[in-house]
Design a protein around this motif. Structure first.
Motif, PDB file in Angstrom:
ATOM      1  N   VAL A  74      40.160  56.231  39.781  1.00  0.00           N
ATOM      2  CA  VAL A  74      39.912  57.054  40.966  1.00  0.00           C
ATOM      3  C   VAL A  74      40.738  56.514  42.122  1.00  0.00           C
ATOM      4  CG1 VAL A  74      38.186  57.988  42.568  1.00  0.00           C
ATOM      5  CG2 VAL A  74      37.515  57.402  40.232  1.00  0.00           C
ATOM      6  N   GLY A  75      41.385  57.412  42.853  1.00  0.00           N
ATOM      7  CA  GLY A  75      42.043  57.080  44.110  1.00  0.00           C
ATOM      8  C   GLY A  75      41.390  57.902  45.201  1.00  0.00           C
ATOM      9  N   MET A  76      41.082  57.269  46.306  1.00  0.00           N
ATOM     10  CA  MET A  76      40.321  57.946  47.350  1.00  0.00           C
ATOM     11  C   MET A  76      40.959  57.630  48.699  1.00  0.00           C
ATOM     12  SD  MET A  76      36.346  57.202  48.136  1.00  0.00           S
ATOM     13  CE  MET A  76      35.682  57.930  46.648  1.00  0.00           C
ATOM     14  N   ILE A  77      41.033  58.661  49.550  1.00  0.00           N
ATOM     15  CA  ILE A  77      41.576  58.435  50.873  1.00  0.00           C
ATOM     16  C   ILE A  77      40.457  58.577  51.900  1.00  0.00           C
ATOM     17  CG2 ILE A  77      42.403  60.837  51.135  1.00  0.00           C
ATOM     18  CD1 ILE A  77      44.950  59.498  52.463  1.00  0.00           C
ATOM     19  N   VAL A  78      40.326  57.603  52.770  1.00  0.00           N
ATOM     20  CA  VAL A  78      39.340  57.655  53.856  1.00  0.00           C
ATOM     21  C   VAL A  78      40.081  57.407  55.171  1.00  0.00           C
ATOM     22  CG1 VAL A  78      37.343  56.961  52.445  1.00  0.00           C
ATOM     23  CG2 VAL A  78      38.767  55.196  53.499  1.00  0.00           C
ATOM     24  N   ASP A  79      39.373  57.571  56.278  1.00  0.00           N
ATOM     25  CA  ASP A  79      40.046  57.402  57.573  1.00  0.00           C
ATOM     26  C   ASP A  79      40.745  56.044  57.683  1.00  0.00           C
ATOM     27  OD1 ASP A  79      39.478  59.864  58.627  1.00  0.00           O
ATOM     28  OD2 ASP A  79      37.589  59.244  59.544  1.00  0.00           O
ATOM     29  N   LYS A  80      40.098  55.030  57.126  1.00  0.00           N
ATOM     30  CA  LYS A  80      40.620  53.666  57.288  1.00  0.00           C
ATOM     31  C   LYS A  80      41.776  53.345  56.343  1.00  0.00           C
ATOM     32  CE  LYS A  80      36.543  51.489  59.215  1.00  0.00           C
ATOM     33  NZ  LYS A  80      35.764  52.749  59.392  1.00  0.00           N
ATOM     34  N   GLY A  81      41.951  54.168  55.291  1.00  0.00           N
ATOM     35  CA  GLY A  81      43.045  53.900  54.362  1.00  0.00           C
ATOM     36  C   GLY A  81      42.755  54.387  52.963  1.00  0.00           C
ATOM     37  N   LEU A  82      43.142  53.595  51.953  1.00  0.00           N
ATOM     38  CA  LEU A  82      43.071  54.019  50.555  1.00  0.00           C
ATOM     39  C   LEU A  82      42.243  53.038  49.724  1.00  0.00           C
ATOM     40  CD1 LEU A  82      46.883  54.643  50.484  1.00  0.00           C
ATOM     41  CD2 LEU A  82      45.227  56.467  50.017  1.00  0.00           C
ATOM     42  N   VAL A  83      41.443  53.574  48.816  1.00  0.00           N
ATOM     43  CA  VAL A  83      40.655  52.734  47.923  1.00  0.00           C
ATOM     44  C   VAL A  83      40.914  53.193  46.491  1.00  0.00           C
ATOM     45  CG1 VAL A  83      38.363  51.851  47.378  1.00  0.00           C
ATOM     46  CG2 VAL A  83      38.886  52.563  49.701  1.00  0.00           C
ATOM     47  N   LEU A  84      41.280  52.257  45.625  1.00  0.00           N
ATOM     48  CA  LEU A  84      41.619  52.596  44.240  1.00  0.00           C
ATOM     49  C   LEU A  84      40.807  51.760  43.272  1.00  0.00           C
ATOM     50  CD1 LEU A  84      45.530  52.420  44.470  1.00  0.00           C
ATOM     51  CD2 LEU A  84      44.045  54.266  45.204  1.00  0.00           C
ATOM     52  N   MET A  85      40.381  52.391  42.196  1.00  0.00           N
ATOM     53  CA  MET A  85      39.705  51.623  41.157  1.00  0.00           C
ATOM     54  C   MET A  85      40.109  52.168  39.795  1.00  0.00           C
ATOM     55  SD  MET A  85      35.648  50.682  40.824  1.00  0.00           S
ATOM     56  CE  MET A  85      35.501  49.479  42.120  1.00  0.00           C
ATOM     57  N   SER A  86      40.284  51.260  38.835  1.00  0.00           N
ATOM     58  CA  SER A  86      40.646  51.686  37.480  1.00  0.00           C
ATOM     59  C   SER A  86      39.929  50.812  36.477  1.00  0.00           C
ATOM     60  CB  SER A  86      42.160  51.563  37.279  1.00  0.00           C
ATOM     61  OG  SER A  86      42.545  50.216  37.354  1.00  0.00           O
ATOM     62  N   ASP A  87      39.695  51.354  35.294  1.00  0.00           N
ATOM     63  CA  ASP A  87      39.170  50.517  34.220  1.00  0.00           C
ATOM     64  C   ASP A  87      40.366  49.916  33.480  1.00  0.00           C
ATOM     65  OD1 ASP A  87      40.077  52.613  32.529  1.00  0.00           O
ATOM     66  OD2 ASP A  87      38.578  52.054  31.048  1.00  0.00           O
ATOM     67  N   THR A  88      40.100  49.186  32.398  1.00  0.00           N
ATOM     68  CA  THR A  88      41.193  48.509  31.698  1.00  0.00           C
ATOM     69  C   THR A  88      41.122  48.698  30.185  1.00  0.00           C
ATOM     70  OG1 THR A  88      39.839  46.533  31.630  1.00  0.00           O
ATOM     71  CG2 THR A  88      41.467  46.647  33.400  1.00  0.00           C
ATOM     72  N   ARG A  89      40.262  49.609  29.742  1.00  0.00           N
ATOM     73  CA  ARG A  89      40.116  49.738  28.290  1.00  0.00           C
ATOM     74  C   ARG A  89      41.127  50.714  27.722  1.00  0.00           C
ATOM     75  NH1 ARG A  89      34.285  49.677  25.831  1.00  0.00           N
ATOM     76  NH2 ARG A  89      34.653  47.544  26.503  1.00  0.00           N
ATOM     77  N   THR A  90      41.775  50.300  26.640  1.00  0.00           N
ATOM     78  CA  THR A  90      42.594  51.242  25.891  1.00  0.00           C
ATOM     79  C   THR A  90      42.064  51.218  24.467  1.00  0.00           C
ATOM     80  OG1 THR A  90      44.208  49.645  25.095  1.00  0.00           O
ATOM     81  CG2 THR A  90      44.614  50.622  27.254  1.00  0.00           C
ATOM     82  N   ASN A  91      42.190  52.342  23.806  1.00  0.00           N
ATOM     83  CA  ASN A  91      41.695  52.364  22.436  1.00  0.00           C
ATOM     84  C   ASN A  91      42.466  53.359  21.599  1.00  0.00           C
ATOM     85  OD1 ASN A  91      40.331  54.627  23.821  1.00  0.00           O
ATOM     86  ND2 ASN A  91      39.372  54.905  21.829  1.00  0.00           N
TER      87      ASN A  91
ATOM     88  N   LEU B  60      41.408  47.900  44.383  1.00  0.00           N
ATOM     89  CA  LEU B  60      42.431  47.629  45.396  1.00  0.00           C
ATOM     90  C   LEU B  60      42.120  48.434  46.653  1.00  0.00           C
ATOM     91  CD1 LEU B  60      45.215  46.463  46.299  1.00  0.00           C
ATOM     92  CD2 LEU B  60      46.274  48.466  45.215  1.00  0.00           C
ATOM     93  N   VAL B  61      42.073  47.761  47.781  1.00  0.00           N
ATOM     94  CA  VAL B  61      41.840  48.420  49.068  1.00  0.00           C
ATOM     95  C   VAL B  61      43.090  48.249  49.919  1.00  0.00           C
ATOM     96  CG1 VAL B  61      40.446  48.429  51.179  1.00  0.00           C
ATOM     97  CG2 VAL B  61      39.357  47.986  48.961  1.00  0.00           C
ATOM     98  N   ILE B  62      43.616  49.379  50.401  1.00  0.00           N
ATOM     99  CA  ILE B  62      44.837  49.345  51.222  1.00  0.00           C
ATOM    100  C   ILE B  62      44.494  49.872  52.605  1.00  0.00           C
ATOM    101  CG2 ILE B  62      47.195  50.198  51.459  1.00  0.00           C
ATOM    102  CD1 ILE B  62      47.228  50.713  48.430  1.00  0.00           C
ATOM    103  N   GLU B  63      44.439  48.989  53.568  1.00  0.00           N
ATOM    104  CA  GLU B  63      44.087  49.419  54.918  1.00  0.00           C
ATOM    105  C   GLU B  63      45.315  50.035  55.576  1.00  0.00           C
ATOM    106  OE1 GLU B  63      42.159  46.308  57.048  1.00  0.00           O
ATOM    107  OE2 GLU B  63      42.001  47.494  58.903  1.00  0.00           O
ATOM    108  N   LYS B  64      45.059  51.081  56.329  1.00  0.00           N
ATOM    109  CA  LYS B  64      46.118  51.781  57.050  1.00  0.00           C
ATOM    110  C   LYS B  64      46.909  50.813  57.923  1.00  0.00           C
ATOM    111  CE  LYS B  64      46.410  55.735  60.156  1.00  0.00           C
ATOM    112  NZ  LYS B  64      45.682  56.866  60.770  1.00  0.00           N
ATOM    113  N   ASP B  65      48.215  50.966  57.905  1.00  0.00           N
ATOM    114  CA  ASP B  65      49.115  50.203  58.780  1.00  0.00           C
ATOM    115  C   ASP B  65      49.117  48.695  58.547  1.00  0.00           C
ATOM    116  OD1 ASP B  65      49.859  52.621  59.916  1.00  0.00           O
ATOM    117  OD2 ASP B  65      48.413  52.448  61.552  1.00  0.00           O
TER     118      ASP B  65
END
Lengths: 248, 248
Positions: A5-22, A199-204
């Motif tokens: 999931v990638g999400m955009i909020v006023d403060k910036g970007l928040v991303l999360m992913s799992d790691t399973r492959t099968n 991963l959290v990416i704050e604006k600027d």
């Protein structure tokens, strides 16, 4: 399967992913599906991948120009003037990588080797941006009407994001929301699995504000996972009760 | 698409289905997907259907022996000695109906005309039973380990059922739980739509304890639909907050 999931909020970007492959439930592995690049003070770009692992790894390697000697590499990611141009390049690479494999395998290759990606980032002087790239190489951009993208197993974890999202939420709340969404997905689909990358990416800031790998021993995730069941039950009981008039 | 859930609790059986059918988003209709038959004091059987509408309607019509004159009909549903025998017959009918259409359409028919069903009911002297029938005609039975079956768009509404289910819950709570599950699904998938059909079968009554059609004007459903968003947000805020140590 995968869940990112990638999400955009006023403060910036928040991303999360799992790691399973099968490939089958009897053959599972852990592979990172989140990648990021930065030029301090100038740009911060992250990519999350779903789909055929050989395809997505090939795209990431090509993005990093791993076919060249280390000192000759000039990653597109670090040179594109805008997020739009960066995403266009990634889309082209994704499409050509999939097509190459499919062509090489003829009829047997149809519909295999496919993949999709979420790209998030910011380049100095412009706003943070969030994109989803389709296997065909085209892409869409998030807006405040649709401020998040999911790839992989998107359904189980979607209702809570729709209900819980708020553009002015804090990063902490956004992370909590994603943890709940991932917990619902992990509980329902074995092919999505821990650890999770956050991963959290704050604006600027043009640097990762927060990076974290959520393992099976993660205390916070476990408190969310166990607490959410109880919280849901309380929420359920707080709703008005159904009554049916006894049938004559 | 479709969404139907059958659930078994200590007190009996609770079934809910939507009524939307579509071939493309520009062609939607309302069709009943829940059917029931009873012999007062002796048996009560209900069927819910998902998949190709012509297939499921044909199966129901054949079950009711509509090919015969009204006074010659001897519905299997009303004569089978056990739920197992009734479900076996429905499975055979389902499989042969699908196969007939597929064969008639040759290669073009492959994978079309498919359907699945949930069958729930009780025959005097035996326990209430819940089954899911696959397009191949074989079937599985619910148990206390897996006390509910879903067909159609199963994913969005699944996490809340997993979290909220309790075998000793009241019928009223079971209905509330299904309403929440349907609300989450309706909000996420346009091809699942109101009105909803609800049927409650109390153990050893051999008659519908409660039947209800939930329309867009249904006050209770609307209170659940609007209240659940707020209840979820409260639940979310009741969980511990995430904190990240500031990055140096």
């Amino acid at each position: 399967m995968t869940y990112c999931v990638g999400m955009i909020v006023d403060k910036g970007l928040v991303l999360m992913s799992d790691t399973r492959t099968n490939s089958g439930v009897d053959n599972i592995s852990v592979f990172r599906k989140m990648f990021s690049w930065q030029v301090p003070g100038e740009r911060m770009i992250a990519v999350m991948t779903a789909g055929n692992l050989a395809t997505t790894q090939a795209v990431v390697s090509k993005l990093e120009e791993r076919t060249k000697e280390p000192d000759e590499r000039e990653t597109t990611l670090l040179n594109g003037p805008t997020m739009f141009s960066v995403v266009s390049e990634i889309g082209k690479l994704l499409r050509s990588t999939i097509e190459e494999r499919q062509t090489a395998n003829g009829d047997r290759g149809k519909g295999r080797f496919t993949a999709s990606m979420i790209v998030a980032g910011q380049i100095a002087g412009m706003e943070p941006r969030l994109f989803m790239i389709y296997p065909e190489g085209n892409f869409i951009e998030a807006s405040w009407d649709t401020p998040f993208f999911q790839i992989g197993e998107t359904k189980y974890g979607r209702p809570i994001i729709i209900r819980g999202y708020d553009r002015d939420m804090s990063f902490e709340d956004a992370v909590k929301l994603l943890m709940v969404s991932f917990d619902s997905t992990l509980k329902a689909n074995l092919s999505v699995g821990l650890p999770l990358d956050l991963l959290v990416i704050e604006k600027d800031k043009f640097a990762p504000t927060h990076e974290h790998r959520v393992t099976a021993e993660d205390e916070y995730f476990n408190s969310i996972s166990s607490g959410w069941g109880d919280a849901l039950k309380s929420a359920f009981h707080s709703l008005p009760g159904y009554t049916f008039e006894p049938k004559e």
